[in-house]
Design a protein around this motif. Structure first.
Motif, mmCIF file in Angstrom:
data_model
loop_
_atom_site.group_PDB
_atom_site.id
_atom_site.type_symbol
_atom_site.label_atom_id
_atom_site.label_comp_id
_atom_site.label_asym_id
_atom_site.label_seq_id
_atom_site.Cartn_x
_atom_site.Cartn_y
_atom_site.Cartn_z
ATOM 1 N N UNK A 59 -14.362 5.956 -33.271
ATOM 2 C CA UNK A 59 -15.087 7.052 -33.923
ATOM 3 C C UNK A 59 -16.517 6.682 -34.289
ATOM 4 N N UNK A 60 -16.752 5.426 -34.640
ATOM 5 C CA UNK A 60 -18.096 5.015 -35.052
ATOM 6 C C UNK A 60 -19.065 4.985 -33.865
ATOM 7 N N UNK A 61 -18.530 4.974 -32.649
ATOM 8 C CA UNK A 61 -19.380 5.075 -31.464
ATOM 9 C C UNK A 61 -20.119 3.805 -31.110
ATOM 10 N N UNK A 62 -19.528 2.659 -31.384
ATOM 11 C CA UNK A 62 -20.206 1.388 -31.116
ATOM 12 C C UNK A 62 -20.522 1.208 -29.634
ATOM 13 N N UNK A 63 -19.751 1.824 -28.754
ATOM 14 C CA UNK A 63 -20.004 1.699 -27.323
ATOM 15 C C UNK A 63 -20.965 2.739 -26.788
ATOM 16 N N UNK A 64 -21.533 3.563 -27.682
ATOM 17 C CA UNK A 64 -22.407 4.633 -27.217
ATOM 18 C C UNK A 64 -21.611 5.607 -26.383
ATOM 19 N N UNK A 65 -22.173 6.001 -25.269
ATOM 20 C CA UNK A 65 -21.476 6.959 -24.406
ATOM 21 C C UNK A 65 -20.588 6.275 -23.378
ATOM 22 N N UNK A 66 -20.444 4.960 -23.494
ATOM 23 C CA UNK A 66 -19.652 4.195 -22.535
ATOM 24 C C UNK A 66 -18.288 3.850 -23.120
#
Length: 142
Positions: A59-66
């Motif tokens: 949820x925090x999106x550490x991988x960005x859009x990947x």
């Protein structure tokens, strides 16, 4: 880079539901039996804590859009029991980037710690993930 997730409240029902399917030990299912253990009460399975941490990490999106393509986890530790009504949040920091010399990717290590509502660390882990590299042919990283 640093990351911080939202909080997630863990209910008694959450603990028992997860345990009944994946870790059916009395310490996670039976409050009277759990009171007689070294943990002195109902506690979430460590694997439940790990699953919650994974959800918060995504949820925090550490991988960005990947997508997060994991190849392993180092330093996984359960530090304190997670109890009914605890509110967990996750904090992470990138500790290492290793670019590939031949591929449009690299490895990243991020140290994550889950904290309860009192700021006490309850779980740590350091996943190793494959990530796209910036600036290499074929890379879709920004």
């Amino acid at each position: 880079m640093r990351f911080r997730s939202r909080g997630k409240r863990i209910t008694r029902e959450d603990i028992k539901r997860f345990a009944s399917e994946f870790d059916p030990q009395p310490i996670h299912l039976d409050e009277a039996a759990a009171a007689l253990t070294p943990l002195k009460g109902l506690a979430a399975s460590g694997w439940h804590t790990a699953a919650i941490a994974m959800r918060l990490l995504v949820e925090v999106g550490a991988g960005g859009r990947h997508p997060l393509l994991g190849i392993g986890v180092d330093e996984l530790r359960w530090l304190a029991p997670v109890r009914p009504d605890d509110v967990l949040h996750l904090e992470g920091e990138v500790t290492e980037l290793i670019p590939s010399k031949t591929k449009p990717q690299g490895l990243v290590r991020t140290k994550w710690t889950a904290f309860n509502q009192r700021g006490e660390p309850v779980y740590t882990f350091t996943p190793i993930s494959v990530v796209p590299r910036r600036g290499m042919t074929g890379s879709t990283a920004e």
